[in-house]
Design a protein around this motif. Structure first.
Motif, PDB file in Angstrom:
ATOM      1  N   VAL A 181       0.861  -1.175   0.000  1.00 11.82           N
ATOM      2  CA  VAL A 181       0.000   0.000   0.000  1.00 11.82           C
ATOM      3  C   VAL A 181       0.900   1.227   0.000  1.00 11.82           C
ATOM      4  O   VAL A 181       1.825   1.324   0.790  1.00 11.82           O
ATOM      5  N   VAL A 182       0.632   2.151  -0.898  1.00  9.72           N
ATOM      6  CA  VAL A 182       1.367   3.408  -0.946  1.00  9.72           C
ATOM      7  C   VAL A 182       0.388   4.528  -0.628  1.00  9.72           C
ATOM      8  O   VAL A 182      -0.642   4.661  -1.285  1.00  9.72           O
ATOM      9  N   THR A 183       0.704   5.292   0.406  1.00 10.65           N
ATOM     10  CA  THR A 183      -0.097   6.452   0.747  1.00 10.65           C
ATOM     11  C   THR A 183       0.516   7.655   0.049  1.00 10.65           C
ATOM     12  O   THR A 183       1.632   8.066   0.374  1.00 10.65           O
ATOM     13  N   PRO A 184      -0.185   8.208  -0.922  1.00  7.66           N
ATOM     14  CA  PRO A 184       0.374   9.339  -1.667  1.00  7.66           C
ATOM     15  C   PRO A 184       0.559  10.561  -0.771  1.00  7.66           C
ATOM     16  O   PRO A 184      -0.243  10.825   0.113  1.00  7.66           O
ATOM     17  N   VAL A 185       1.623  11.270  -1.022  1.00  8.54           N
ATOM     18  CA  VAL A 185       1.919  12.508  -0.315  1.00  8.54           C
ATOM     19  C   VAL A 185       2.065  13.641  -1.314  1.00  8.54           C
ATOM     20  O   VAL A 185       1.738  14.781  -1.030  1.00  8.54           O
ATOM     21  N   PHE A 186       2.554  13.308  -2.480  1.00  7.91           N
ATOM     22  CA  PHE A 186       2.908  14.294  -3.492  1.00  7.91           C
ATOM     23  C   PHE A 186       1.907  14.261  -4.643  1.00  7.91           C
ATOM     24  O   PHE A 186       1.283  13.240  -4.900  1.00  7.91           O
ATOM     25  N   PRO A 187       1.819  15.356  -5.379  1.00  5.73           N
ATOM     26  CA  PRO A 187       0.969  15.353  -6.571  1.00  5.73           C
ATOM     27  C   PRO A 187       1.480  14.349  -7.605  1.00  5.73           C
ATOM     28  O   PRO A 187       2.671  14.036  -7.633  1.00  5.73           O
ATOM     29  N   LYS A 188       0.586  13.857  -8.433  1.00  6.98           N
ATOM     30  CA  LYS A 188       0.989  12.946  -9.525  1.00  6.98           C
ATOM     31  C   LYS A 188       2.046  13.639 -10.375  1.00  6.98           C
ATOM     32  O   LYS A 188       2.078  14.861 -10.466  1.00  6.98           O
ATOM     33  N   THR A 189       2.903  12.836 -10.979  1.00  9.08           N
ATOM     34  CA  THR A 189       3.908  13.390 -11.874  1.00  9.08           C
ATOM     35  C   THR A 189       3.644  12.920 -13.295  1.00  9.08           C
ATOM     36  O   THR A 189       2.947  11.930 -13.503  1.00  9.08           O
ATOM     37  N   GLN A 190       4.171  13.623 -14.235  1.00 11.90           N
ATOM     38  CA  GLN A 190       4.008  13.302 -15.645  1.00 11.90           C
ATOM     39  C   GLN A 190       5.280  12.654 -16.177  1.00 11.90           C
ATOM     40  O   GLN A 190       6.370  12.869 -15.648  1.00 11.90           O
ATOM     41  N   SER A 191       5.144  11.882 -17.238  1.00 11.78           N
ATOM     42  CA  SER A 191       6.299  11.258 -17.885  1.00 11.78           C
ATOM     43  C   SER A 191       7.361  12.277 -18.256  1.00 11.78           C
ATOM     44  O   SER A 191       8.547  12.016 -18.137  1.00 11.78           O
ATOM     45  N   GLU A 192       6.926  13.446 -18.680  1.00 14.78           N
ATOM     46  CA  GLU A 192       7.869  14.495 -19.077  1.00 14.78           C
ATOM     47  C   GLU A 192       8.738  14.929 -17.894  1.00 14.78           C
ATOM     48  O   GLU A 192       9.919  15.228 -18.052  1.00 14.78           O
ATOM     49  N   ALA A 193       8.155  14.997 -16.702  1.00 18.60           N
ATOM     50  CA  ALA A 193       8.917  15.372 -15.505  1.00 18.60           C
ATOM     51  C   ALA A 193       9.939  14.288 -15.169  1.00 18.60           C
ATOM     52  O   ALA A 193      11.064  14.598 -14.740  1.00 18.60           O
ATOM     53  N   ILE A 194       9.571  13.044 -15.368  1.00 13.44           N
ATOM     54  CA  ILE A 194      10.521  11.947 -15.129  1.00 13.44           C
ATOM     55  C   ILE A 194      11.629  12.005 -16.168  1.00 13.44           C
ATOM     56  O   ILE A 194      12.810  11.831 -15.836  1.00 13.44           O
ATOM     57  N   ASP A 195      11.280  12.278 -17.427  1.00 14.90           N
ATOM     58  CA  ASP A 195      12.295  12.430 -18.474  1.00 14.90           C
ATOM     59  C   ASP A 195      13.290  13.527 -18.100  1.00 14.90           C
ATOM     60  O   ASP A 195      14.499  13.366 -18.259  1.00 14.90           O
ATOM     61  N   GLN A 196      12.771  14.644 -17.605  1.00 14.94           N
ATOM     62  CA  GLN A 196      13.635  15.769 -17.208  1.00 14.94           C
ATOM     63  C   GLN A 196      14.527  15.358 -16.037  1.00 14.94           C
ATOM     64  O   GLN A 196      15.719  15.702 -16.011  1.00 14.94           O
ATOM     65  N   ALA A 197      13.976  14.637 -15.082  1.00 12.58           N
ATOM     66  CA  ALA A 197      14.775  14.162 -13.949  1.00 12.58           C
ATOM     67  C   ALA A 197      15.896  13.250 -14.438  1.00 12.58           C
ATOM     68  O   ALA A 197      17.039  13.356 -13.974  1.00 12.58           O
ATOM     69  N   GLU A 198      15.598  12.378 -15.383  1.00 18.19           N
ATOM     70  CA  GLU A 198      16.612  11.476 -15.929  1.00 18.19           C
ATOM     71  C   GLU A 198      17.744  12.255 -16.594  1.00 18.19           C
ATOM     72  O   GLU A 198      18.913  11.881 -16.472  1.00 18.19           O
ATOM     73  N   LYS A 199      17.416  13.346 -17.262  1.00 22.88           N
ATOM     74  CA  LYS A 199      18.458  14.179 -17.879  1.00 22.88           C
ATOM     75  C   LYS A 199      19.383  14.752 -16.810  1.00 22.88           C
ATOM     76  O   LYS A 199      20.602  14.758 -16.962  1.00 22.88           O
ATOM     77  N   ILE A 200      18.812  15.226 -15.721  1.00 25.40           N
ATOM     78  CA  ILE A 200      19.607  15.794 -14.632  1.00 25.40           C
ATOM     79  C   ILE A 200      20.446  14.712 -13.963  1.00 25.40           C
ATOM     80  O   ILE A 200      21.620  14.920 -13.639  1.00 25.40           O
ATOM     81  N   LEU A 201      19.863  13.534 -13.773  1.00 25.05           N
ATOM     82  CA  LEU A 201      20.578  12.419 -13.136  1.00 25.05           C
ATOM     83  C   LEU A 201      21.634  11.823 -14.059  1.00 25.05           C
ATOM     84  O   LEU A 201      22.532  11.118 -13.603  1.00 25.05           O
ATOM     85  N   GLY A 202      21.499  12.061 -15.349  1.00 25.24           N
ATOM     86  CA  GLY A 202      22.473  11.552 -16.316  1.00 25.24           C
ATOM     87  C   GLY A 202      22.270  10.099 -16.686  1.00 25.24           C
ATOM     88  O   GLY A 202      23.171   9.462 -17.219  1.00 25.24           O
TER      89      GLY A 202
END
Length: 151
Positions: free
Chosen positions: A2-23
């Motif tokens: 069970v995951v209790t959400p705390v944060f707003p949903k994220t979009q694929s584009e935001a994950i793509d951007q995070a991956e760019k920053i993480l390299g």
């Protein structure tokens, strides 16, 4: 699980951007978790690390926030930027326990997708001051394996 959400949903584009920053691309199972839950409180939350360290509680798994978020300290990318001088390259903190230790995922070729416990009280620098993996302990070979180990 069970995951209790705390944060707003994220979009694929935001994950793509995070991956760019993480390299690096995030492992597919972890990326799917972010797309579905974007971090949060998880239950069950007990994790057996190893005989030396025993068990810990996973306090929270980080999410990806937008710039207006009040959860900067729980943002995957902001944590990466704040901790990259303490955590070896290729390792990203994805959550923490109540004692300030981190749950991390490896993005290096040889350990890609493996999940580690980072003990912040143990030294992780060699005599020249280079970061080492001396305080990282493998807990699962995949993010899914990590989730399966929680009890």
């Amino acid at each position: 699980m069970v995951v209790t959400p705390v944060f707003p949903k994220t979009q694929s584009e935001a994950i793509d951007q995070a991956e760019k920053i993480l390299g690096s691309k995030l492992p597919e199972d972890y990326r799917k978790f972010l797309e579905t839950y974007n971090g949060g409180f998880i239950s069950p939350d007990k994790l057996e690390i190893n005989p030396k360290h025993g068990k810990t509680t996973v306090d929270i798994l980080y999410g990806i926030m937008d710039s207006s978020s009040n959860y900067d300290h729980l943002d995957l990318v902001k944590n990466y930027n704040n901790k990259k001088h303490h955590i070896p390259a290729g390792i990203v903190a994805i959550g923490n326990d109540p004692g300030g230790n981190y749950i991390c995922i490896a993005l290096t070729d040889d350990k890609y997708g493996q999940v580690y416990f980072y003990d912040h009280e143990e030294p992780n620098k060699d005599p020249q001051g280079n970061l080492t993996w001396d305080n990282l302990y493998l807990v699962a070979n995949t993010f899914t394996g990590f989730l399966d180990k929680l009890h």
